[in-house]
Design an enzyme around this catalytic site. Sequence first.
Site, PDB file in Angstrom:
ATOM      1  N   LYS A  80       0.874  -1.272   0.098  1.00 40.95           N
ATOM      2  CA  LYS A  80       0.145  -0.071  -0.175  1.00 40.95           C
ATOM      3  C   LYS A  80       0.819   1.402   0.169  1.00 40.95           C
ATOM      4  CE  LYS A  80      -4.410   0.540   0.014  1.00 40.95           C
ATOM      5  NZ  LYS A  80      -5.550  -0.009  -0.423  1.00 40.95           N
ATOM      6  N   GLY A 184     -20.252   7.019   4.708  1.00 45.36           N
ATOM      7  CA  GLY A 184     -19.466   7.445   3.573  1.00 45.36           C
ATOM      8  C   GLY A 184     -20.132   7.221   2.017  1.00 45.36           C
ATOM      9  N   MET A 185     -20.283   8.316   1.419  1.00 43.62           N
ATOM     10  CA  MET A 185     -20.999   8.543   0.214  1.00 43.62           C
ATOM     11  C   MET A 185     -20.112   8.689  -1.007  1.00 43.62           C
ATOM     12  SD  MET A 185     -24.517   7.927  -0.244  1.00 43.62           S
ATOM     13  CE  MET A 185     -23.761   6.208   0.557  1.00 43.62           C
ATOM     14  N   GLY A 186     -18.891   8.377  -0.941  1.00 47.60           N
ATOM     15  CA  GLY A 186     -17.956   8.275  -1.957  1.00 47.60           C
ATOM     16  C   GLY A 186     -18.299   7.339  -3.098  1.00 47.60           C
ATOM     17  N   HIS A 187     -17.200   7.030  -3.894  1.00 44.31           N
ATOM     18  CA  HIS A 187     -17.211   6.452  -5.210  1.00 44.31           C
ATOM     19  C   HIS A 187     -18.066   4.870  -4.957  1.00 44.31           C
ATOM     20  CE1 HIS A 187     -15.482   9.018  -7.954  1.00 44.31           C
ATOM     21  NE2 HIS A 187     -14.217   9.058  -7.099  1.00 44.31           N
ATOM     22  N   VAL A 188     -17.481   4.292  -3.926  1.00 42.83           N
ATOM     23  CA  VAL A 188     -18.278   2.937  -3.433  1.00 42.83           C
ATOM     24  C   VAL A 188     -19.494   3.113  -2.598  1.00 42.83           C
ATOM     25  CG1 VAL A 188     -17.625   0.955  -2.346  1.00 42.83           C
ATOM     26  CG2 VAL A 188     -15.995   1.972  -3.569  1.00 42.83           C
ATOM     27  N   GLY A 189     -19.398   3.828  -1.677  1.00 44.09           N
ATOM     28  CA  GLY A 189     -20.631   4.211  -0.991  1.00 44.09           C
ATOM     29  C   GLY A 189     -21.915   4.498  -1.598  1.00 44.09           C
TER      30      GLY A 189
END
Length: 350
Positions: A80, A184-189
Site C-alpha cells: 500500500k 461514506g457516500m464516495g465512489h463506493v458508498g
Amino acid sequence: MSVFEHPEFDAHEHVAFYSDPVTGLKAIIAIHNTNLGPSLGGCRMWPYLNSSEALTDVLRLSKGMTYKAAMANLQQGGGKAVIIGDPRKQKNEAFMQAMGRFVESLSGKYITAEDSGITVDDLKAVATQTSHVAGTFAQYNALGEAPTGNPAPSTAYGVFVGLKQTVKHVLGSDLKGVKVAIQGMGHVGFRLAKQLHAEGAELYVADIFPEGLARAQEELGATVVAPEEILTLAVDVIAPCAMGSSINDESLPDIRAKIIAGAANNQLAREELGSVLHQKGIVYAPDYVINVGGIIDIYHQKQNDSSDTAMREHIAKIGDTLCEIYERAEAENTATNLVANRIAEERFAK
C-alpha cells in the site's frame, strides 16, 4: 519509536519513505508479504494529522492487502502507499509524477493502483514515470458502466453481494425493508446505496462531504444523518464505507445493528474488537473479504479473454466465502475476523 517497534508492524518486508522538496510530496510505501506474488495495493491521499498516523495506516492497509489477495485466490502479495496531504488542494501533475518516481524506485516490488483521494488521471501521471501501475486501462465493468480503470464499481458490487448474503444468513430475509446505515457516500458508498435501493432497502447515509449526500437523498430517497450519529442508529446493518477504525472502543457500545458489512479497510480499530462483536451477537463481515472486488477487478482487466460476466461471477463468490466464514465461526464459537485470518494465513504462509 522505530518502524520495527510500531504496534502495526507485522514482519513487513519493506517500508519506504519519500520526500520531494520540489512538489512537496511526502509519501510512504509498505510492502507486507510477497509469498504469492508482487505486492499490489492502492495509493491513498489523506490529510493525516502527522507522519505517525500515516505510518499506522499504511502498515495496516498493506497487511490487509496480503490477506485480501489470499482470500480472493490471487497470485499477488500485499502492499500500500499513502500520501500525506489534502487531495482537494495539493495534487497536480508534477506532484503525481514525483509519486511515480517513488514507485519506480522499488523496481516492481510494489504495484500501485487507485484508492481514496486518487483518480485515474492521477494514476496516468504516475504512469509517466513507472510501469508498475494498475488501473489506468480497463476493458470490463461489473456494474455495466463505461470501463475507466476505477475499481470502485467492482468493490461496491462485491460489498453488495456480501451484505445481501450476510442479511440472508443472519436475518433470513432479502433486502426489502432492511434498514442500512452507510458511513461514506464516495465512489463506493454511493454505488452500494444504489444497488441496495434497487432491492428495497431503507437507507440512512452520512459523510463529511455534502455532494454524495445530496445525490443519495434526491435519487435514492436516503435519510441524511450527522456523521457522529450514523453508527448509533437502530438499523439492521451498518456499512462503513469511509476511513478505517470506525469500529472502536468509543463507538462500539452504541452500535445497535445486528450486522456490520461495508467497504472500508481496517474497520476494527484493533483485532480484539471482533471478539467483542461476537460476544454482543453482532455479525461482522471481515472487511478484507467483503471489499475484495477491487483487486479482482484489477486482475481481470489484465486478462484479454475475460468479460464483464466473468468478472462479476468471480466477485459474486465473495458471498460463498463469507458463508464459509460464518459457518466456521458458529461451529467454533469464535469471531469471524479470526476465522478469516486463519484461512488467509493458510494460503499465503510458506
